[in-house]
Each structure stands twice: as structure tokens, then as C-alpha cells.
Scaffold this motif. Structure first.
Motif, PDB file in Angstrom:
ATOM      1  N   ILE A  12       0.838  -1.205   0.000  1.00  0.00           N
ATOM      2  CA  ILE A  12       0.000   0.000   0.000  1.00  0.00           C
ATOM      3  C   ILE A  12       0.873   1.256   0.000  1.00  0.00           C
ATOM      4  O   ILE A  12       0.608   2.219  -0.726  1.00  0.00           O
ATOM      5  CB  ILE A  12      -0.951   0.000   1.220  1.00  0.00           C
ATOM      6  N   GLN A  36       2.903   1.324  -3.676  1.00  0.00           N
ATOM      7  CA  GLN A  36       2.018   1.534  -4.828  1.00  0.00           C
ATOM      8  C   GLN A  36       1.193   2.811  -4.660  1.00  0.00           C
ATOM      9  O   GLN A  36       0.994   3.559  -5.619  1.00  0.00           O
ATOM     10  CB  GLN A  36       1.088   0.320  -5.013  1.00  0.00           C
ATOM     11  N   GLY A  37       0.753   3.070  -3.404  1.00  0.00           N
ATOM     12  CA  GLY A  37       0.005   4.303  -3.147  1.00  0.00           C
ATOM     13  C   GLY A  37       0.882   5.526  -3.334  1.00  0.00           C
ATOM     14  O   GLY A  37       0.444   6.544  -3.887  1.00  0.00           O
TER      15      GLY A  37
END
Length: 666
Positions: free
Chosen positions: A655, A658-659
């Protein structure tokens, strides 16, 4: 002689142990700090002093309280030292009465008389000694005042014959006590009246002891009949006994304590209005942690680490190299010692100043009395996730090391809450992880080191709370629990105590450098030295690269899919500090500064943060896994702790990376 030291939590018991034995055991300001009995040789070789867990009663509610009762049941006790908080005499005397009924020679250490005086309480200790029929010595354990008198009293007490103290519990219960005593064999060494009273008080270990001599059904019948006869006076037998003891204690207080002045609000109460405030409590705690990390990583710790790094890189490495060459050591031996041992162990040793600085500050917070307030502040939040404030105590200890943190979960009464605390405590950021953070924040986040590290600590707490909510409603539904914690008065820590506390916490880190990290460094270097092509291969063609490459391919979505990162994470299972050792060896550097120059070639700031988050949350180290197995006595829960942590770490790092990419970070 075996001398037992017993008392309520936060009465200064462990501080007194340190003074009487001239040795050190872990000191804190929250309930249950001594989760097992600790032993030391008393000054003047008078005997062995056994430090029992902090307890309110001999009727155990938790595992650590059971240690005290079982010690009295199964060990040969010559003398009992009962430490009593003079400022909380009414509550402390409940345990004193139970110990007096046991019948062994008892010496009361009336501690914190200075605090009692500041509250306007004048205690006539001579009159108290007559009432209790045992010596009472006023002391201030924190400073050592009066402790010499205590030591001098022990030899005289050992030679005195004592009889068990008697409280009249009323005709009905006294008759039942005598009936139970008659059922016990005459050759029993344990005090029979004490056993009978403890049985009627609901003491489980005592009941198990009595069941060896008396049929269980007969015991149950006697208990129920007696409780029925007293139903009009109390809801239960334990409550009735508590009421009778309370009346006796009230009379003692009236006879021996004078209130010389009324104190409207103490300094402690005024401070608590702010720091334990339901709105300000958590922000103040976070601000204090931020200040702690600022001192550790930017103002004091890092400059000292840089100086140590320069010394290892220069005089140490160069001196060892020259010595090996002069001795005619082989190229293999030179490389092993310089590139393997010095690079690996030295790469971790440079963080010793930061580790010790952090432990010094944490010890200050503990000894000042503030740490117990954090559990109160956190209680409401913990309650929402299926735990209570007491579960936060092991988590706080876990900031130092997860192993004692998990062991501290013994103070939690409810089995399911204890289990949840054990499996969640490894998510707390221990000092071993700190070496990895220190390396990466000084490389990628120089201007914001404190805030980045604080964010990782907070991340660990937040993830633990979310998982606590999930687990408490699924795999480990919790029982109703009551949160009770002792709030000691605020006090100025003693420097001697602070320095000893810091050393005790930090020496484990230094010891690991000479054991786990040394062994791990040699193993890593050998794996990097050997490969399918034989010995002396390039690092990229070694067994270490092959193993790390397989792991690295799985970690690509997290932003650090290199074989170097994969290899570091594997060795981190031995001890998290070995991650830094591995990197020093892989990148062939001897100190932190050189590694800081190389890492930006392999990581971006976003990838570095994702890597640190993974280090925070992934599989616990070997020692932590071992203690989880010991404390849960379950292979199932041990494997669960190992596996769920890996998957959670993978998810959170995924998270973050990629976020972060979607938001334009790199």
C-alpha cells in the motif's frame, strides 16, 4: 536463608531489591514489572533475596501473582520482607495481613515515608509494630535512606520464633476453619490455618494443594455450606473475608496514623489533569516521543554514532589489516575478518550511542512516573479494540525489546487478552529495528529523521490496534475485564538508577553484537564468498545472491525487489540488527557513512520507507518466536504469529509503495 521480598506494585520493591543486593533488576513504574521471581545475594552474605512479583493479594488473578503464592506453598522461606507504601497504608496492609497469617518471620519495610509526610500523614511506626507484632522499619528505597537499619534487623529476626497472626473472622467462619484444619494430616509443614483461610478466600493454588489430602467433593461441600451460612452478611465468602479484614485495617489506621494537614491537590494530581486528560493525553504522549527521537537521532545520538563510525572505519580497520598482514594471515582470513566480521559487527556497533541514548530517555520517562499514565490514557482506545490499558504495558516494554514485552503479558488476568497481547506485541518497534531506521533516515530523510521514525512507531501501534479489533471479534473473542493500574507519584529519577537501567537495557544489544551478529556476519560473508562456481566468486554469483534473488523477486511489488534486500531480510530473522550487518557485507563497506553513500543507488526515499515499514512488521526475530512458543505453549499460535506478521507486512508495504507512486512520490 531464603528471604522473600513481597509487596504491592509500585511500592519500590524492585528498587529495594537493588539496594539490598547491590545488584540491578529492571525497574519501572507500572504494575507487574517483575513478572518472575528474581534472586540475588543479600549484602553481608546474609542469605538469598527473592524478589516476588508485585501483587495486591495472595489470591492470584494472573500468572505473575500465582508465582508468589506457589513460592510460599513450595519453597522454604526463612523471612518475608513486606514492602509497604506509607502513603497508601490502607490498601497495602491487606497483603500484609495475609503474609502475617502465613506465620513466617515478617519484617515490614515502610517505604515512601517522605511521600506520606508531604501528604500530611504521620505514621507511628513503633505503635504499628506493636499492633502487627513484627518489626516496622521506615525507609526511602529510592535514595537508600533507612535501608542499613533494615539489613541490621534481619539477623535478629531470623533467630526469633513467631506465631501466625490471628484475625477473628466470626463464629461461623472460625468453626469452618477449625473443621478444615482437623481434616489435614498432622505432619503437614505448611501453616494449616493460613491454608484454610486462603481456601475460603478462593485461592486456586491452595485448593489444589488441599486436594492432595482431602477429597475434592468434601472441600466443595464445606465451602458451599459455610458460604450459605454467611449469605446474609456478604454475597460470597471472599467478599466476607475482605470485609472482616477491612474492619481490622481501619482500626489499625485509626490507632497509628495522624492526618497533620489537609492537602487539597498534590503536584501529581495537578500534572495528571493535563497529561492524563482524555483530549490532551495522546497528543502529549506523541509530542514526548517526537522530542525523544529528536534528541536520539538529530541532536545527540547521531553525532556520536558518526564519530564511532569514523573510528571503526579508520584506526580499527586499518590497524587490524596491518596486524593481519604482519602476521602473514592468508587473503581468505584477512577478508573474513575485515570484510566479514568488522564490516558486519562494526556496521551495527556504530548505532550503540543512539540505542543507549534512547534507553536513557525511556528510563527517565519510566522512573519519573509518567509511563503508567500512558496506559490510563490509552485504556479507552484499547477498550474499543477488545483489550484494556494494561495490555499497552507489554507493548511499551516491547519498544525496548519484544522478548520482555511478551513476558510482561503474564500480568494480564484474562487468557484471551493475554494471548492477543502476546501475538501483537512483536509489531512494536524494538531497539533492534532502530539500527535499520537509523541507517535509512540518515541516508534519505536527514531533515526529518525524528518525524519519520515517530511515524514508524505510530504505524506499529495503529496496525496492532486494528488487528486487535479483528482478532478480538473473530479468533480470540475476549472476556469482560476490569482495568486497574497503580499511578505512582511523579518523582525526579536518581541518576544512579537511570544509568544502571540504561546499561541493563542496552547491554543486551552489545551482547548480541558479540554473539548473534558476529555469527550472522560470518555466515553471511561465507555465503557471499561461495557459490555454484566454487570459492572466492563474485558476490553476484554467490549462494547469498541466489537465495536473496528468489526472495527479492517476491518483493518487487513492494519497491525493493533486489537480491541484496532479499538476503538482508532472510538474515534479519536471526536478529533485526543483522539486516545492517548483511548490507555492510553485501555492499563491501566497513562503516555507516560508506553505506549511506551506496544505498541511494538501490533505493529511492519511497522504497526506503516501504522497506522500513516491512522491517517493522514482518516475521519476528528468532528469540521472539521462541518466547511466543514458551508463553503460549502452542505451536499453532506460534506459527500464526510468524505467518500473519509476514502477510501484514507485505500488505502495508504494498500500500505504501504503490500508493506513493500513484500520488507522485518516488
Amino acid at each position: 536463608m531464603n528471604i522473600a521480598l513481597a509487596g504491592n506494585p509500585n511500592t519500590g520493591k524492585t528498587s529495594l531489591f537493588n539496594i539490598l543486593t547491590d545488584s540491578y533488576e529492571y525497574v519501572g513504574n507500572w504494575a507487574g514489572v517483575t513478572v518472575e521471581k528474581k534472586m540475588g545475594v543479600l549484602k553481608n552474605n546474609l542469605g538469598t533475596l527473592v524478589d516476588l512479583p508485585g501483587i495486591y493479594s495472595l489470591n492470584p488473578l494472573s500468572k505473575d501473582e500465582g508465582v508468589a503464592t506457589n513460592y510460599l506453598l513450595n519453597e522454604d522461606v526463612s523471612i518475608i520482607l513486606n514492602i509497604v507504601d506509607a502513603s497508601q497504608l490502607k490498601r497495602n496492609l491487606y497483603l500484609t495481613l495475609q503474609l502475617l497469617e502465613y506465620g513466617n518471620p515478617l519484617l515490614i519495610c515502610l517505604n515512601m515515608v517522605d511521600v506520606a509526610e508531604s501528604l500530611g500523614l504521620q505514621i507511628n511506626h513503633e505503635k504499628l509494630a506493636k499492633k502487627l507484632a513484627c518489626p516496622v522499619i521506615p525507609i526511602v528505597a529510592r535514595t537508600g535512606e533507612g535501608c542499613e537499619n533494615l539489613i541490621n534487623e534481619i539477623p535478629d529476626l531470623a533467630n526469633k520464633k513467631t506465631t501466625p497472626f490471628r484475625v477473628n473472622y466470626g463464629d461461623i467462619l472460625e468453626e469452618a476453619i477449625e473443621k478444615l484444619i482437623d481434616l489435614l494430616p498432622s505432619e503437614m509443614d505448611l501453616p494449616k490455618r493460613w491454608l484454610a483461610i486462603q481456601f475460603f478466600e478462593g485461592n486456586t493454588p491452595v485448593r489444589h494443594t488441599l486436594a492432595k489430602y482431602i477429597d475434592g467433593k468434601e472441600l466443595d461441600t464445606l465451602y458451599k455450606e459455610t458460604e450459605a451460612k454467611l449469605a446474609s452478611k456478604a454475597k460470597s465468602l471472599p467478599q466476607y473475608i475482605h470485609l472482616r479484614r477491612g474492619q481490622w485495617i481501619e482500626q489499625i489506621i485509626q490507632d497509628c496514623v495522624i492526618q497533620t494537614k489537609q492537602v487539597e491537590k498534590t503536584i501529581t494530581e495537578r500534572i495528571d489533569q493535563v497529561v492524563a486528560n482524555k483530549y490532551l493525553g495522546i497528543p502529549i504522549f506523541l509530542a514526548l516521543m517526537y522530542f525523544t527521537f529528536k534528541l536520539t537521532f538529530e541532536w545527540v545520538g547521531t553525532p556520536l554514532s558518526d564519530l564511532l563510525g569514523e573510528w571503526i572505519e579508520g584506526p580499527v580497520s586499518e590497524g587490524v589489516t596491518s596486524l593481519l598482514q604482519a602476521l602473514g594471515a592468508s587473503k581468505f582470513m584477512q577478508d573474513l575478518i575485515v570484510d566479514g566480521i568488522i564490516a558486519g559487527v562494526g556496521g551495527v556497533i556504530v548505532f550503540v550511542p543512539q540505542i543507549f541514548m534512547l534507553f536513557l530517555l525511556i528510563s527517565f520517562i519510566e522512573d519519573s512516573g509518567y509511563m503508567a499514565r500512558i496506559t490510563v490514557v490509552m485504556d479507552k482506545l484499547m477498550e474499543h479494540v477488545g483489550l484494556n490499558g494494561k495490555a499497552f504495558i507489554p507493548m511499551i516494554i516491547g519498544f525496548g525489546c519484544n522478548v520482555p514485552g511478551i513476558m510482561a503479558a503474564r500480568t494480564i488476568e484474562q487468557p484471551k487478552e493475554r494471548l492477543l497481547t502476546i501475538i501483537l506485541t512483536p509489531l512494536m518497534s524494538c531497539s533492534a529495528r532502530l539500527t535499520v531506521y537509523a541507517l535509512f533516515v540518515s541516508t534519505f530523510f536527514k531533515k526529518n529523521q525524528a518525524i519519520i521514525i515517530l511515524s514508524l512507531y505510530v504505524l506499529g501501534i495503529v496496525v496492532a490496534l486494528i488487528l486487535a479489533k479483528i482478532f478480538s471479534t473473530t479468533i480470540a473473542r475476549h472476556e469482560e475485564s476490569i482495568f486497574v493500574v497503580e499511578l505512582p507519584p511523579y518523582r525526579t529519577p536518581q541518576w544512579r538508577s537511570l544509568l544502571r537501567s540504561t546499561w541493563e537495557k542496552g547491554k543486551g544489544f552489545v551482547r548480541k553484537a558479540g554473539t548473534f551478529i558476529l555469527a550472522g556476519s560470518v555466515l553471511i560473508w561465507l555465503l557471499g564468498y561461495m557459490g555454484p562456481g566454487g570459492f572466492g566468486v563474485k558476490m553476484e554469483q554467490s549462494f547469498l545472491a541466489l537465495i536473496g534473488g528468489f526472495i527479492g523477486s517476491l518483493l518487487t511489488p513492494l519497491g525493493f525487489g533486489t537480491w541484496q534486500a532479499g538476503a538482508s531480510l532472510i538474515t534479519g530473522f536471526l536478529a533485526k540488527e543483522v539486516v545492517v550487518s548483511t548490507m555492510n557485507i553485501i555492499y563491501a563497506v566497513q562503516d555507516e557513512a560508506a553505506l549511506q553513500g551506496i544505498l541511494p543507488q538501490f533505493f529511492t526515499p519511497l522504497q526506503a520507507y516501504s522497506f522500513m515499514a516491512f522491517i517493522l512488521l514482518y516475521t519476528p526475530c528468532l528469540a521472539t518466536v521462541a518466547v511466543i512458543k514458551k508463553e503460549t505453549a502452542s505451536a499453532k499460535w506460534t506459527w500464526f504469529s510468524v505467518l500473519y506478521a509476514f502477510f501484514v507486512a507485505y500488505l502495508i508495504s504494498f500500500i505504501i509503495f504503490q500508493g506513493g507512486k500513484l500520488l507522485g512520490f518516488h
